[in-house]
Motif scaffolding. Structure first.
Motif, PDB file in Angstrom:
ATOM      1  N   HIS A 148       0.829  -1.211   0.000  1.00 15.04           N
ATOM      2  CA  HIS A 148       0.000   0.000   0.000  1.00 15.04           C
ATOM      3  C   HIS A 148       0.863   1.261   0.000  1.00 15.04           C
ATOM      4  CE1 HIS A 148      -3.866  -1.956   0.368  1.00 15.04           C
ATOM      5  NE2 HIS A 148      -3.448  -2.667   1.404  1.00 15.04           N
ATOM      6  N   GLY A 149       1.968   1.205   0.722  1.00 14.27           N
ATOM      7  CA  GLY A 149       2.858   2.371   0.764  1.00 14.27           C
ATOM      8  C   GLY A 149       3.432   2.686  -0.610  1.00 14.27           C
ATOM      9  N   PHE A 150       3.833   1.648  -1.337  1.00 15.66           N
ATOM     10  CA  PHE A 150       4.384   1.854  -2.672  1.00 15.66           C
ATOM     11  C   PHE A 150       3.316   2.385  -3.625  1.00 15.66           C
ATOM     12  CE2 PHE A 150       5.403   0.097  -6.952  1.00 15.66           C
ATOM     13  CZ  PHE A 150       6.529   0.863  -7.199  1.00 15.66           C
ATOM     14  N   ALA A 151       2.111   1.846  -3.542  1.00 15.76           N
ATOM     15  CA  ALA A 151       1.028   2.311  -4.411  1.00 15.76           C
ATOM     16  C   ALA A 151       0.740   3.796  -4.179  1.00 15.76           C
ATOM     17  CB  ALA A 151      -0.225   1.477  -4.176  1.00 15.76           C
ATOM     18  N   GLN A 152       0.710   4.197  -2.919  1.00 10.42           N
ATOM     19  CA  GLN A 152       0.484   5.598  -2.601  1.00 10.42           C
ATOM     20  C   GLN A 152       1.636   6.473  -3.101  1.00 10.42           C
ATOM     21  OE1 GLN A 152      -2.014   7.380  -1.291  1.00 10.42           O
ATOM     22  NE2 GLN A 152      -3.374   5.601  -1.124  1.00 10.42           N
ATOM     23  N   GLU A 153       2.836   5.962  -2.981  1.00  9.19           N
ATOM     24  CA  GLU A 153       4.013   6.687  -3.468  1.00  9.19           C
ATOM     25  C   GLU A 153       3.917   6.922  -4.976  1.00  9.19           C
ATOM     26  OE1 GLU A 153       8.571   5.289  -4.305  1.00  9.19           O
ATOM     27  OE2 GLU A 153       7.722   4.772  -2.346  1.00  9.19           O
ATOM     28  N   CYS A 154       3.493   5.898  -5.704  1.00 12.65           N
ATOM     29  CA  CYS A 154       3.344   6.014  -7.156  1.00 12.65           C
ATOM     30  C   CYS A 154       2.285   7.054  -7.508  1.00 12.65           C
ATOM     31  CB  CYS A 154       2.976   4.661  -7.758  1.00 12.65           C
ATOM     32  SG  CYS A 154       4.281   3.415  -7.613  1.00 12.65           S
ATOM     33  N   LEU A 155       1.176   7.049  -6.769  1.00 10.67           N
ATOM     34  CA  LEU A 155       0.111   8.023  -7.000  1.00 10.67           C
ATOM     35  C   LEU A 155       0.609   9.440  -6.754  1.00 10.67           C
ATOM     36  CD1 LEU A 155      -2.912   8.887  -7.339  1.00 10.67           C
ATOM     37  CD2 LEU A 155      -3.154   8.473  -4.874  1.00 10.67           C
ATOM     38  N   ARG A 156       1.281   9.652  -5.618  1.00 10.48           N
ATOM     39  CA  ARG A 156       1.710  10.999  -5.236  1.00 10.48           C
ATOM     40  C   ARG A 156       2.730  11.579  -6.209  1.00 10.48           C
ATOM     41  NH1 ARG A 156      -2.466  11.815  -2.245  1.00 10.48           N
ATOM     42  NH2 ARG A 156      -2.704  10.306  -0.565  1.00 10.48           N
ATOM     43  N   ASN A 157       3.602  10.728  -6.727  1.00 11.17           N
ATOM     44  CA  ASN A 157       4.697  11.224  -7.552  1.00 11.17           C
ATOM     45  C   ASN A 157       4.340  11.385  -9.019  1.00 11.17           C
ATOM     46  OD1 ASN A 157       6.341  11.272  -5.291  1.00 11.17           O
ATOM     47  ND2 ASN A 157       7.241   9.262  -5.682  1.00 11.17           N
ATOM     48  N   ALA A 158       3.286  10.731  -9.468  1.00  9.44           N
ATOM     49  CA  ALA A 158       2.939  10.747 -10.892  1.00  9.44           C
ATOM     50  C   ALA A 158       2.196  12.020 -11.268  1.00  9.44           C
ATOM     51  CB  ALA A 158       2.074   9.531 -11.226  1.00  9.44           C
ATOM     52  N   PRO A 159       2.282  12.419 -12.527  1.00 10.18           N
ATOM     53  CA  PRO A 159       1.500  13.572 -12.983  1.00 10.18           C
ATOM     54  C   PRO A 159       0.004  13.253 -12.924  1.00 10.18           C
ATOM     55  CG  PRO A 159       3.168  12.917 -14.604  1.00 10.18           C
ATOM     56  CD  PRO A 159       3.100  11.823 -13.597  1.00 10.18           C
ATOM     57  N   ASP A 160      -0.816  14.261 -12.729  1.00 13.47           N
ATOM     58  CA  ASP A 160      -2.260  14.058 -12.774  1.00 13.47           C
ATOM     59  C   ASP A 160      -2.654  13.539 -14.156  1.00 13.47           C
ATOM     60  OD1 ASP A 160      -2.729  14.868 -10.178  1.00 13.47           O
ATOM     61  OD2 ASP A 160      -3.103  16.958 -10.714  1.00 13.47           O
ATOM     62  N   GLY A 161      -3.596  12.604 -14.155  1.00 17.51           N
ATOM     63  CA  GLY A 161      -4.045  12.021 -15.406  1.00 17.51           C
ATOM     64  C   GLY A 161      -3.237  10.826 -15.866  1.00 17.51           C
ATOM     65  N   ALA A 162      -2.216  10.445 -15.091  1.00 19.42           N
ATOM     66  CA  ALA A 162      -1.431   9.256 -15.413  1.00 19.42           C
ATOM     67  C   ALA A 162      -2.107   8.013 -14.832  1.00 19.42           C
ATOM     68  CB  ALA A 162      -0.011   9.389 -14.858  1.00 19.42           C
ATOM     69  N   LEU A 163      -1.723   6.853 -15.346  1.00 18.21           N
ATOM     70  CA  LEU A 163      -2.341   5.598 -14.906  1.00 18.21           C
ATOM     71  C   LEU A 163      -1.940   5.179 -13.505  1.00 18.21           C
ATOM     72  CD1 LEU A 163      -2.082   3.203 -17.997  1.00 18.21           C
ATOM     73  CD2 LEU A 163      -4.136   4.303 -17.086  1.00 18.21           C
ATOM     74  N   ASN A 164      -0.886   5.742 -12.976  1.00 15.60           N
ATOM     75  CA  ASN A 164      -0.261   5.217 -11.766  1.00 15.60           C
ATOM     76  C   ASN A 164      -1.189   5.116 -10.570  1.00 15.60           C
ATOM     77  OD1 ASN A 164       1.575   7.008 -13.517  1.00 15.60           O
ATOM     78  ND2 ASN A 164       2.971   5.471 -12.684  1.00 15.60           N
ATOM     79  N   GLY A 165      -2.205   5.974 -10.510  1.00 15.77           N
ATOM     80  CA  GLY A 165      -3.170   5.879  -9.430  1.00 15.77           C
ATOM     81  C   GLY A 165      -3.904   4.555  -9.397  1.00 15.77           C
ATOM     82  N   GLY A 166      -3.923   3.860 -10.533  1.00 15.87           N
ATOM     83  CA  GLY A 166      -4.563   2.553 -10.581  1.00 15.87           C
ATOM     84  C   GLY A 166      -3.899   1.539  -9.672  1.00 15.87           C
ATOM     85  N   LEU A 167      -2.652   1.790  -9.287  1.00 18.91           N
ATOM     86  CA  LEU A 167      -1.951   0.865  -8.399  1.00 18.91           C
ATOM     87  C   LEU A 167      -2.558   0.867  -7.006  1.00 18.91           C
ATOM     88  CD1 LEU A 167       1.589   1.818  -9.647  1.00 18.91           C
ATOM     89  CD2 LEU A 167       0.428  -0.357 -10.085  1.00 18.91           C
ATOM     90  N   VAL A 168      -3.166   1.987  -6.613  1.00 14.43           N
ATOM     91  CA  VAL A 168      -3.865   2.035  -5.324  1.00 14.43           C
ATOM     92  C   VAL A 168      -5.026   1.048  -5.346  1.00 14.43           C
ATOM     93  CG1 VAL A 168      -5.246   3.499  -3.788  1.00 14.43           C
ATOM     94  CG2 VAL A 168      -3.178   4.417  -4.881  1.00 14.43           C
ATOM     95  N   ALA A 169      -5.756   1.032  -6.460  1.00 11.04           N
ATOM     96  CA  ALA A 169      -6.862   0.085  -6.596  1.00 11.04           C
ATOM     97  C   ALA A 169      -6.345  -1.350  -6.625  1.00 11.04           C
ATOM     98  CB  ALA A 169      -7.656   0.387  -7.867  1.00 11.04           C
TER      99      ALA A 169
END
Length: 321
Positions: free
Chosen positions: A193-214
């Motif tokens: 979960h920590g890594f998924a949140q890290e990916c979300l926070r660091n990625a540009p808005d509109g990038a796919l990376n937030g999907g890792l939280v899901a």
């Protein structure tokens, strides 16, 4: 277009990757014709920052493609592209033997053949990344071999860090490290979960990376033993809040563009599945509408037979959302 049974008037889910990304047809056709120059031209023409693992995966799934790739590597042992795709094909062949079953359900013979393919892939991919340390698809495949050969958390992280040095928001690489960070591969939920949140926070808005939280929440949900535990997990307010934020910052953000956002069907599906399981049909409906009738095996295979699960939850969401 085919339709489901009379229980639904909506189109059947379409699991063909080329329906979302027609370029897969070109890649398959050119490879089948032996026109590797055209294949390379397409891959080389992708915009800078594009996740080239998509093209590698499409090619690696072609039955028999290993033979012409071996000929390409024999003719030029420094061909990074051919080394990478052949390595990916070896991994694909290995996983077909192993299957996606839990380790306790995989035979000793299956493991032996699986590891043999992965060791061959490692040789090819080590050479590819030595020749071109910035080649994203090769590092992404080395995350697969690290997991399959059980090389451990530290080695997987080292490989990801090498990838991220050149491609800091590489969605495929992040998704593969996320799997490694799950307890079933020797990690912890805190790390996942920590890594998924890290990916979300660091990625540009509109990038796919937030999907890792899901994806992290879906994996956590699936790992729980009883339906009561699973329901209780999804009832936690922070789970819903994290999913809402991740969706709004990724595939629901105004800057999101599906062209070359390889993996967007899976990401939309993960959000649709989780909001459905939570009971938030209105939010699930938003993701189902974005999908049309497009689907990927993951996440729906976690909820039963993929096509049946997709139809069940889609129809419920669109009826009420």
């Amino acid at each position: 277009m085919s339709f489901t049974s009379s229980a639904s008037s909506l189109p059947s889910p379409d699991f063909e990757v080329a329906s979302a990304f027609p370029e897969a047809v070109r890649l398959r056709q050119d490879a089948a014709a032996g026109d590797w120059a055209s294949v390379r031209q397409y891959v080389d023409s992708l915009p800078q920052g594009t996740d080239r693992s998509f093209a590698t995966s499409v090619l690696a799934e072609i039955p028999g493609v290993e033979q012409p790739l071996r000929e390409l590597v024999a003719a030029d042992p420094d061909d990074v592209f051919a080394l990478t795709v052949l390595g990916a094909r070896e991994i694909e062949a290995g996983w077909e033997i192993r299957t996606g079953a839990r380790a306790k359900d995989v035979s000793r013979e299956q493991f032996a053949a699986f590891h043999a393919h992965l060791r061959e892939a490692e040789k090819l991919l080590i050479r590819a990344t030595a020749l071109d340390p910035s080649y994203d698809a090769a590092w992404a495949e080395r995350l697969n071999t690290a997991r399959g050969l059980e090389l451990g958390q530290n080695e997987a992280r080292r490989r990801y860090d090498r990838l991220a040095a050149h491609h800091p928001h590489h969605f495929t690489g992040q998704a593969r490290l996320l799997q490694q960070l799950c307890p079933k591969w020797g990690g912890t939920w805190q790390a996942a979960h920590g890594f998924a949140q890290e990916c979300l926070r660091n990625a540009p808005d509109g990038a796919l990376n937030g999907g890792l939280v899901a994806e992290a929440h879906l994996e956590h949900w699936a790992d729980l033993r009883t339906s009561q535990e699973r329901a209780a997990y999804l009832r936690q307010p922070h789970v819903h809040a994290e999913l809402v934020e991740a969706a709004e910052r990724s595939v629901l953000h105004p800057d999101f563009r599906p062209a070359h956002a390889y993996g967007w069907v899976t990401v939309q599906g993960c959000f649709a599945a989780l909001f459905s399981l939570i009971g938030d049909r209105a939010r699930a409906a938003v993701h189902f509408r974005a999908l049309g009738n497009l689907a990927s095996e993951y996440p729906w295979s976690y909820l039963g037979k993929p096509a049946d699960a997709y139809v069940k939850y889609r129809d419920a969401a669109l009826a009420g959302g």
